[in-house]
Write an enzyme that holds these catalytic residues in place. Structure first.
Site, PDB file in Angstrom:
ATOM      1  N   GLY A  14      -7.709   6.834  -4.137  1.00  0.00           N
ATOM      2  CA  GLY A  14      -7.295   7.602  -2.972  1.00  0.00           C
ATOM      3  C   GLY A  14      -7.658   9.066  -3.114  1.00  0.00           C
ATOM      4  O   GLY A  14      -7.269   9.712  -4.097  1.00  0.00           O
ATOM      5  N   GLY A  16      -6.768  11.517  -0.953  1.00  0.00           N
ATOM      6  CA  GLY A  16      -5.919  12.358  -0.119  1.00  0.00           C
ATOM      7  C   GLY A  16      -5.360  13.527  -0.912  1.00  0.00           C
ATOM      8  O   GLY A  16      -5.865  13.890  -1.976  1.00  0.00           O
ATOM      9  N   PHE A  17      -4.258  14.095  -0.420  1.00  0.00           N
ATOM     10  CA  PHE A  17      -3.678  15.266  -1.074  1.00  0.00           C
ATOM     11  C   PHE A  17      -3.254  14.960  -2.509  1.00  0.00           C
ATOM     12  O   PHE A  17      -3.520  15.744  -3.425  1.00  0.00           O
ATOM     13  CB  PHE A  17      -2.474  15.770  -0.275  1.00  0.00           C
ATOM     14  CG  PHE A  17      -2.846  16.452   1.003  1.00  0.00           C
ATOM     15  CD1 PHE A  17      -3.364  17.734   0.999  1.00  0.00           C
ATOM     16  CD2 PHE A  17      -2.683  15.816   2.221  1.00  0.00           C
ATOM     17  CE1 PHE A  17      -3.718  18.375   2.184  1.00  0.00           C
ATOM     18  CE2 PHE A  17      -3.030  16.442   3.407  1.00  0.00           C
ATOM     19  CZ  PHE A  17      -3.550  17.726   3.385  1.00  0.00           C
ATOM     20  N   GLY A  18      -2.583  13.825  -2.721  1.00  0.00           N
ATOM     21  CA  GLY A  18      -2.111  13.494  -4.049  1.00  0.00           C
ATOM     22  C   GLY A  18      -3.235  13.215  -5.024  1.00  0.00           C
ATOM     23  O   GLY A  18      -3.307  13.793  -6.110  1.00  0.00           O
ATOM     24  N   VAL A  82     -10.364  -0.664  -3.378  1.00  0.00           N
ATOM     25  CA  VAL A  82      -9.679  -1.374  -4.453  1.00  0.00           C
ATOM     26  C   VAL A  82      -8.878  -2.509  -3.827  1.00  0.00           C
ATOM     27  O   VAL A  82      -7.982  -2.274  -3.008  1.00  0.00           O
ATOM     28  CB  VAL A  82      -8.760  -0.429  -5.249  1.00  0.00           C
ATOM     29  CG1 VAL A  82      -7.945  -1.207  -6.276  1.00  0.00           C
ATOM     30  CG2 VAL A  82      -9.592   0.644  -5.944  1.00  0.00           C
ATOM     31  N   GLU A 173       3.961  16.455  18.334  1.00  0.00           N
ATOM     32  CA  GLU A 173       2.719  17.222  18.387  1.00  0.00           C
ATOM     33  C   GLU A 173       1.737  16.623  19.392  1.00  0.00           C
ATOM     34  O   GLU A 173       1.080  17.353  20.152  1.00  0.00           O
ATOM     35  CB  GLU A 173       2.112  17.301  16.991  1.00  0.00           C
ATOM     36  CG  GLU A 173       2.923  18.190  16.053  1.00  0.00           C
ATOM     37  CD  GLU A 173       2.544  18.045  14.589  1.00  0.00           C
ATOM     38  OE1 GLU A 173       2.956  18.904  13.789  1.00  0.00           O
ATOM     39  OE2 GLU A 173       1.836  17.077  14.249  1.00  0.00           O
ATOM     40  N   ASP A 303       2.522   8.906  -0.007  1.00  0.00           N
ATOM     41  CA  ASP A 303       3.192   8.073   0.992  1.00  0.00           C
ATOM     42  C   ASP A 303       3.444   6.651   0.520  1.00  0.00           C
ATOM     43  O   ASP A 303       4.300   5.964   1.082  1.00  0.00           O
ATOM     44  CB  ASP A 303       2.365   8.022   2.277  1.00  0.00           C
ATOM     45  CG  ASP A 303       2.394   9.337   3.047  1.00  0.00           C
ATOM     46  OD1 ASP A 303       3.224  10.194   2.708  1.00  0.00           O
ATOM     47  OD2 ASP A 303       1.582   9.500   3.971  1.00  0.00           O
TER      48      ASP A 303
END
Length: 451
Positions: A14, A16-18, A82, A173, A303
Site C-alpha cells: 500500500g 497511501g499515507f501510512g 497482493v 464536502e 484504515d
C-alpha cells in the site's frame, strides 16, 4: 544507501499515507524495502471530492510513487496486487508470484461498504479512488448536458437533482461542492437552465451530520450547508437505490439522476484473508504496537486496522493517524534491529476539519473550535501542506485562488462518453412500479450504526 540481499527484507503493501511514510522513515535503515501497490501513484484522498466535482484535475492530487521514492536507494517499488499472505511462512502472493519477507507492513486502506447491497454501487458510486472520482464527475457533467437539451420539466428536475448519502466529512464536502457548482457555474454556462431548479440533498440516517465533531460544530456545518441551498435530511431510512433515484422506507420516491454513496467503509478482502480477528466492519484488530496478534513481524496500519493506543483511545481512520502509525512501525523495526524493546503507539490528535464550500468549513483543534472563513483558511493551509511535492502544492493553491476569484472550474471535462445519452434515462410514466422489498431491511439498521 546501498543494500544487500542479506539485509532484512521489509515488504510494505500500500502506497497511501501510512505505507509511504513507513518507507520514507526507513530511508537510512540497514534494510531492503519493497513497496507494492495496485496503482502507480500516491493519492491525496482528502481532496478526491474536488476531482469528482471538477475543481481539480487528477494530477493535482496524485503523484507517482516511484517519483516520491526515487532518491531512496534501499526501496524497490512494484506495481501489483497482493492476493494472499502466509503469516506463518512469512510469504506473500503478488499476482501469481510469491515473495518472502522479514517484516510485513499492511496498509491497504478500506473498501466501500454498501451493507450487503453491493448492487447499489452501479447507481450510487462511492469515492475512494481516482476512477470513482472521474465516474462521479462524468455523471454530474452529463446530467447538466442532458438537462440543457431536456424539454420535459419533470425529467429536467430529475437530471438536476443530486443526492449524497452519508453525513460524514466526505458526504458534507460533496454536497457543498455540488451546491456551489449549481449556484455559480450552472446558470452562467448553460443557457437553458435555471439554477433554482437544481436540488442538492444530503441524506443522513442518524440524527445529526458530522457525528465525529462536537454538536455545536455539527449544527454550524448544517447551517452553512443550508445557506448554500443544500437540503439536509436526517433520521430517515431508505429502502433501495436504483437508476431512478432513492426510495425511502415510507415509500416516498426521490427522483435523481446522480446519487453518491458516502455512508461507510469496511475491511478489504485481504484483511479477511489473513485469518486474524476482525472488528464488526472487517478491520484487523491489532496490538498496541500495531502488530498482528501472534505475529510480531507483521503490522497493519491505517484504515485497515482497528487500534487502541496506549491511552485506550481508538485511533480514527484519518490521514494524520496513518502517517503517525507508518512512522511508528518503522521505528519499531529499527528498534528490533538494534535490540531495543518496542513501545506502544500513542496517537497525537492534531484536530479534525471538514470543508463545506467557499469560505465555509468547520475545524476542531484541541479545545479550539472554528467555523466559517477562519476554519476554511485553516483547512486550506493544512491540506496544501500535506500534498506530496512542491509542484502539487503550487498547482492546487493556484487552482483554488483562481476559483475563488473567478468562480470558474477548469477540470470540467467529459472524457468517458461523448453524448449525454450515457446517463440512465427516466422511466416512462406508464411503467408499472417495481415490486418493493420488505418494509424493513437489515441494511437500514446497519447503515444507521455505521454512517
Amino acid at each position: 544507501m546501498a543494500t544487500t540481499a542479506k539485509e532484512p527484507h521489509v515488504v510494505i503493501v500500500g502506497g497511501g499515507f501510512g505505507g509511504l511514510n513507513a518507507a520514507k522513515a526507513l530511508r537510512n535503515a540497514p534494510v531492503r524495502v519493497t513497496l507494492i501497490d495496485r496503482t502507480n501513484h500516491h493519492l491525496f484522498q482528502p481532496l478526491l471530492y474536488q476531482v469528482a466535482t471538477a475543481s481539480l484535475s487528477p494530477a493535482d492530487i496524485a503523484v507517482p510513487i516511484r517519483s516520491v521514492l526515487s532518491r531512496q536507494r534501499n526501496v524497490r517499488v512494484l506495481l501489483g496486487e497482493v492476493t494472499g499472505v502466509d503469516l506463518a511462512g512469512r510469504r506473500i502472493t503478488v499476482d501469481a508470484d510469491t515473495m518472502k519477507y522479514d517484516y510485513l507492513i499492511l496498509a491497504v486502506g478500506a473498501a466501500n461498504n454498501y451493507f450487503g447491497h453491493d448492487e447499489w454501487a452501479r447507481f450510487a458510486p462511492a469515492l475512494k479512488n481516482l476512477d470513482e472520482a472521474l465516474t462521479i464527475r462524468e455523471r454530474m457533467l452529463l446530467a447538466f448536458e442532458a438537462a440543457e437539451r431536456e424539454a420535459d420539466p419533470a425529467a429536467r428536475r430529475r437530471l438536476l437533482t443530486f443526492v449524497v448519502i452519508g453525513g460524514g466529512a466526505t458526504g458534507v464536502e460533496m454536497a457543498g461542492a455540488f451546491a456551489e457548482l449549481a449556484r455559480y457555474i450552472l446558470e452562467r454556462d448553460f443557457r437553458s437552465l435555471d439554477a433554482s431548479l437544481s436540488r442538492v440533498l444530503l441524506v443522513e440516517i442518524g440524527q445529526r451530520i458530522l457525528q465525529a465533531f462536537p454538536e455545536s460544530l455539527s449544527a454550524s456545518a448544517e447551517e452553512q450547508l443550508t445557506s448554500l441551498g443544500v437540503e439536509v435530511i436526517k433520521g430517515r431510512r431508505f429502502r433501495t437505490i436504483d437508476e431512478q433515484g432513492v426510495e425511502f422506507e415510507d415509500g416516498e420516491r426521490l427522483p435523481a439522476a446522480t446519487v453518491i454513496w458516502a455512508a461507510g467503509v469496511r475491511g478489504t478482502p485481504l484483511a479477511r484473508a489473513l485469518g486474524v480477528e476482525l472488528d464488526r466492519i472487517g478491520r484487523v484488530k491489532v496490538e498496541p504496537d500495531c502488530s498482528l496478534p501472534g505475529h510480531p513481524n507483521a503490522f497493519a496500519i491505517g484504515d485497515m486496522a482497528m487500534l487502541r493506543d496506549r491511552n485506550g483511545v481508538e485511533v480514527p481512520g484519518l490521514s494524520p493517524a496513518a502517517i503517525q502509525e507508518g512512522r511508528f512501525v518503522a521505528r519499531s523495526i529499527l528498534g528490533d534491529l538494534a535490540g531495543r524493546p518496542r513501545g506502544q503507539f500513542a496517537y497525537r490528535d492534531k484536530g479534525t476539519m471538514a470543508t463545506i464550500g467557499r469560505s465555509r468549513a468547520i475545524a476542531r483543534v484541541g479545545h479550539l473550535q472554528m467555523s466559517g472563513t477562519i476554519a476554511w483558511l485553516a483547512w486550506l493551509g493544512v491540506h496544501v501542506l500535506f500534498l506530496i511535492g512542491f509542484k502539487n502544492r503550487f498547482a492546487v493553491m493556484f487552482a483554488w485562488m483562481w476559483q475563488y476569484i473567478t468562480f470558474k472550474r477548469g477540470a470540467r471535462l467529459i472524457t468517458g462518453h461523448t453524448t449525454p445519452t450515457a446517463l440512465p434515462a427516466a422511466a416512462p410514466a406508464a411503467s408499472p412500479p417495481a415490486p418493493r422489498p420488505p418494509a424493513r431491511s437489515a441494511v437500514a439498521d446497519a447503515v444507521s450504526g455505521g454512517a
